[in-house]
Design a protein around this motif. Structure first.
Motif, PDB file in Angstrom:
ATOM      1  N   ARG A  57      46.871 -39.107 -41.427  1.00 40.30           N
ATOM      2  CA  ARG A  57      46.500 -38.066 -42.384  1.00 40.30           C
ATOM      3  C   ARG A  57      47.567 -36.967 -42.420  1.00 40.30           C
ATOM      4  N   GLU A  58      48.122 -36.631 -41.262  1.00 42.33           N
ATOM      5  CA  GLU A  58      49.174 -35.620 -41.219  1.00 42.33           C
ATOM      6  C   GLU A  58      50.429 -36.101 -41.945  1.00 42.33           C
ATOM      7  N   ILE A  59      50.785 -37.370 -41.761  1.00 38.97           N
ATOM      8  CA  ILE A  59      51.951 -37.907 -42.463  1.00 38.97           C
ATOM      9  C   ILE A  59      51.721 -37.877 -43.967  1.00 38.97           C
ATOM     10  N   ARG A  60      50.535 -38.300 -44.403  1.00 39.00           N
ATOM     11  CA  ARG A  60      50.232 -38.317 -45.829  1.00 39.00           C
ATOM     12  C   ARG A  60      50.269 -36.908 -46.417  1.00 39.00           C
ATOM     13  N   TYR A  61      49.748 -35.943 -45.664  1.00 42.30           N
ATOM     14  CA  TYR A  61      49.757 -34.557 -46.155  1.00 42.30           C
ATOM     15  C   TYR A  61      51.190 -34.032 -46.265  1.00 42.30           C
ATOM     16  N   SER A  62      52.041 -34.357 -45.288  1.00 41.40           N
ATOM     17  CA  SER A  62      53.426 -33.894 -45.347  1.00 41.40           C
ATOM     18  C   SER A  62      54.180 -34.519 -46.516  1.00 41.40           C
ATOM     19  N   LEU A  63      53.809 -35.746 -46.899  1.00 43.55           N
ATOM     20  CA  LEU A  63      54.471 -36.380 -48.032  1.00 43.55           C
ATOM     21  C   LEU A  63      54.008 -35.793 -49.360  1.00 43.55           C
ATOM     22  N   LEU A  64      52.722 -35.510 -49.468  1.00 40.39           N
ATOM     23  CA  LEU A  64      52.169 -35.044 -50.742  1.00 40.39           C
ATOM     24  C   LEU A  64      52.301 -33.535 -50.932  1.00 40.39           C
ATOM     25  N   HIS A  65      52.360 -32.775 -49.826  1.00 41.97           N
ATOM     26  CA  HIS A  65      52.362 -31.316 -49.954  1.00 41.97           C
ATOM     27  C   HIS A  65      53.433 -30.630 -49.119  1.00 41.97           C
ATOM     28  N   GLY A  66      54.209 -31.375 -48.363  1.00 37.64           N
ATOM     29  CA  GLY A  66      55.186 -30.776 -47.477  1.00 37.64           C
ATOM     30  C   GLY A  66      56.601 -30.809 -48.032  1.00 37.64           C
ATOM     31  N   PRO A  67      57.580 -30.898 -47.135  1.00 34.75           N
ATOM     32  CA  PRO A  67      58.991 -30.897 -47.575  1.00 34.75           C
ATOM     33  C   PRO A  67      59.343 -32.062 -48.493  1.00 34.75           C
ATOM     34  N   THR A  68      58.676 -33.201 -48.308  1.00 34.48           N
ATOM     35  CA  THR A  68      58.985 -34.355 -49.153  1.00 34.48           C
ATOM     36  C   THR A  68      58.668 -34.063 -50.619  1.00 34.48           C
ATOM     37  N   LYS A  69      57.623 -33.290 -50.882  1.00 34.60           N
ATOM     38  CA  LYS A  69      57.277 -32.948 -52.260  1.00 34.60           C
ATOM     39  C   LYS A  69      58.413 -32.173 -52.927  1.00 34.60           C
ATOM     40  N   ASN A  70      58.994 -31.209 -52.192  1.00 36.63           N
ATOM     41  CA  ASN A  70      60.107 -30.439 -52.762  1.00 36.63           C
ATOM     42  C   ASN A  70      61.334 -31.317 -52.980  1.00 36.63           C
ATOM     43  N   SER A  71      61.573 -32.234 -52.048  1.00 39.82           N
ATOM     44  CA  SER A  71      62.722 -33.130 -52.203  1.00 39.82           C
ATOM     45  C   SER A  71      62.560 -34.022 -53.433  1.00 39.82           C
ATOM     46  N   LEU A  72      61.356 -34.544 -53.640  1.00 44.36           N
ATOM     47  CA  LEU A  72      61.108 -35.385 -54.810  1.00 44.36           C
ATOM     48  C   LEU A  72      61.214 -34.577 -56.098  1.00 44.36           C
ATOM     49  N   ARG A  73      60.741 -33.343 -56.075  1.00 51.24           N
ATOM     50  CA  ARG A  73      60.811 -32.529 -57.295  1.00 51.24           C
ATOM     51  C   ARG A  73      62.258 -32.224 -57.662  1.00 51.24           C
ATOM     52  N   ASN A  74      63.112 -32.056 -56.671  1.00 50.98           N
ATOM     53  CA  ASN A  74      64.533 -31.845 -56.966  1.00 50.98           C
ATOM     54  C   ASN A  74      65.147 -33.053 -57.658  1.00 50.98           C
ATOM     55  N   ASN A  75      64.532 -34.220 -57.471  1.00 43.65           N
ATOM     56  CA  ASN A  75      64.987 -35.430 -58.151  1.00 43.65           C
ATOM     57  C   ASN A  75      64.114 -35.780 -59.351  1.00 43.65           C
ATOM     58  N   GLY A  76      63.258 -34.859 -59.775  1.00 41.56           N
ATOM     59  CA  GLY A  76      62.461 -35.056 -60.979  1.00 41.56           C
ATOM     60  C   GLY A  76      61.271 -35.964 -60.814  1.00 41.56           C
ATOM     61  N   ALA A  77      60.777 -36.160 -59.587  1.00 40.99           N
ATOM     62  CA  ALA A  77      59.669 -37.093 -59.354  1.00 40.99           C
ATOM     63  C   ALA A  77      58.498 -36.378 -58.691  1.00 40.99           C
ATOM     64  N   GLU A  78      57.321 -36.956 -58.848  1.00 41.70           N
ATOM     65  CA  GLU A  78      56.118 -36.471 -58.187  1.00 41.70           C
ATOM     66  C   GLU A  78      55.417 -37.661 -57.549  1.00 41.70           C
ATOM     67  N   LEU A  79      55.106 -37.539 -56.254  1.00 36.19           N
ATOM     68  CA  LEU A  79      54.404 -38.596 -55.536  1.00 36.19           C
ATOM     69  C   LEU A  79      52.915 -38.474 -55.826  1.00 36.19           C
ATOM     70  N   VAL A  80      52.319 -39.546 -56.316  1.00 36.24           N
ATOM     71  CA  VAL A  80      50.909 -39.542 -56.697  1.00 36.24           C
ATOM     72  C   VAL A  80      50.029 -40.077 -55.577  1.00 36.24           C
ATOM     73  N   TRP A  81      50.467 -41.145 -54.916  1.00 38.84           N
ATOM     74  CA  TRP A  81      49.659 -41.790 -53.872  1.00 38.84           C
ATOM     75  C   TRP A  81      50.596 -42.502 -52.916  1.00 38.84           C
ATOM     76  N   VAL A  82      50.189 -42.582 -51.638  1.00 33.62           N
ATOM     77  CA  VAL A  82      51.026 -43.247 -50.647  1.00 33.62           C
ATOM     78  C   VAL A  82      50.152 -43.882 -49.577  1.00 33.62           C
ATOM     79  N   ASP A  83      50.548 -45.052 -49.133  1.00 31.90           N
ATOM     80  CA  ASP A  83      49.949 -45.734 -47.981  1.00 31.90           C
ATOM     81  C   ASP A  83      51.094 -46.033 -47.024  1.00 31.90           C
TER      82      ASP A  83
END
Length: 430
Positions: free
Chosen positions: A292-318
């Motif tokens: 759950r912590e990994i999923r939260y960091s991907l959807l709301h943490g630093p990974t979200k900002n990294s994806l936004r810099n590349n024009g993408a938004e992560l919707v779901w992850v397993d």
């Protein structure tokens, strides 16, 4: 964003300019025929002089006259030679496999004839196997048919030109397709990803599944809702980022899909490198959920900002599952077993010490009870004429009474004869 009207005007302009070039060439050939007939063919001088009296009749008489045919062949031969030379140059510059492709590009650029076209659907150019499309290799002029659900950013030689969706886009000369993005949510996966935990344990991440999309257009801080008029609201800046924030390697810029997958995998491996293997696979505290912590960091943490810099938004992850080397698993089991065995030995030693303590306390209490009982009995003794015999009988009687009381209490608690013998050993000794 909608460039339909300017594109149609440019398309019409290009067609008109092509027709004017065709007319200019035709007029140039006619002028060449007239001058040739006027100065080099005496039989045609009269036709040329009477041309303005009956232009149409005299034109066909001059054009169909066998004496002027050779001049027309010469002019057409020059035109064909120049076209072939230009096509050969284009073929050499862009490494085209066939000469006719270079010739077609020259004709489409000059006369707006045989203009190529390409279809964009599913986030990519639709090309047949081994097909060489002039728009894909060189660029405009040409038609780009954009199917719904796709966004295309076009660029000129030195800068981007425009962004277009849901329309037929007419490319200007040397205008090319810069970036194509599928506006639907896209599914991707990664597997066999190596990682190292903070305590140095190597593991492999398998079956990572994730879904992403182009970053949506925001309204009041939230993604804008889809409508019939705008079924795919997206942020134009995100499309620019997806095209110009891509890393470049020796083989060229990475694809947007590759960059998004790398960001997701990097977020997972970074979390793993910051925690021990036991925390990731077998947390010992209640309420801890590393997935759950990994999923939260991907959807709301630093990974979200990294994806936004590349024009993408992560919707779901397993995040899949972690696979550890079997030798490491055996070592972990031995470590846990040693820990558990040590705890068991500590508990056993603690219980043995308490048992010994209670035995000593019981022995001391039994001795004390015997002394107290004998002392109380001696207070009321009638010594008589033989005090030694009286004392012996008193000791035997009191000892027998104490033993009987102890045996009765032990029998009620379910103890056997061995426990009775232990009492005699504790009280009387050998």
């Amino acid at each position: 964003m909608n460039q339909t009207r300017p594109q149609r005007s440019y398309q019409v302009q290009h067609r008109i300019s092509g027709l004017l070039r065709i007319f200019a060439l035709f007029l140039l050939i006619i002028v060449f025929l007239f001058f040739a007939g006027r100065f080099f063919e005496p039989e045609l001088k009269e036709m040329v002089q009477n041309f303005w009296n009956a232009p149409l009749v005299e034109f066909f008489r001059i054009a169909l006259n066998p004496h002027t045919a050779r001049y027309m062949i010469t002019a057409l031969s020059v035109l064909v030679f120049v076209t072939l030379a230009a096509g050969s140059y284009v073929r050499d510059i862009y490494a085209l496999p066939r000469l006719r492709q270079g010739v077609r590009y020259v004709i489409s650029s000059l006369f707006a004839l045989f203009v190529p076209r390409i279809i964009v659907d599913g986030g990519e150019k639709k090309l047949e196997k081994n097909e060489v499309n002039l728009i894909d290799v060189i660029g405009g002029p040409g038609h780009v048919i954009i199917q719904p659900g796709n966004a295309v950013m076009f660029k000129e030689l030195r800068r981007p030109s425009t962004i277009s969706i849901r329309e037929s886009y007419y490319l200007r000369p040397f205008e090319t397709i810069g970036q194509i993005v599928n506006l639907d949510e896209q599914q991707d996966s990664r597997s066999d990803i190596p990682a190292i935990s903070r305590d140095g344990i190597r593991l492999t991440i398998r079956d990572i599944q994730f879904r992403y999309r182009l970053f949506p257009e925001l309204q009041y801080g939230r993604p804008k809702k889809r409508t019939i008029d705008n079924p795919y609201p997206f942020d134009e800046r995100a499309l620019w980022n997806s095209a110009y924030n891509l890393p470049v390697t020796d083989s060229g810029p990475d694809s947007w899909k590759t960059v998004v997958g790398r960001a997701v995998v990097g977020g997972i491996t970074d979390f793993i490198s910051e925690h021990d293997i036991d925390y990731l696979t077998a947390p010992r505290e209640a309420g801890i959920d590393p997935r759950r912590e990994i999923r939260y960091s991907l959807l709301h943490g630093p990974t979200k900002n990294s994806l936004r810099n590349n024009g993408a938004e992560l919707v779901w992850v397993d995040i899949g599952h972690f696979e550890i080397d079997p030798a490491v698993d055996e070592q972990r089991t031995d470590y846990w077993a040693a820990d558990w065995l040590g705890n068991a030995q500590v508990q056993r030693a603690y219980g043995e010490a308490k048992r010994q303590m209670f035995l000593e306390m019981g022995r001391a209490e039994a001795h004390a009870e015997m002394v107290i009982a004998l002392t109380e009995a001696l207070k009321d003794v009638n010594w008589g004429q033989e005090p030694a015999e009286t004392i012996r009988k008193l000791l035997v009687l009191k000892t027998a009474e104490i033993i009987e009381n102890w045996v009765n209490s032990r029998q009620k608690s379910g103890n056997n004869q061995d426990q009775k013998n232990s009492f005699f050993e504790d009280i009387l000794g050998e």
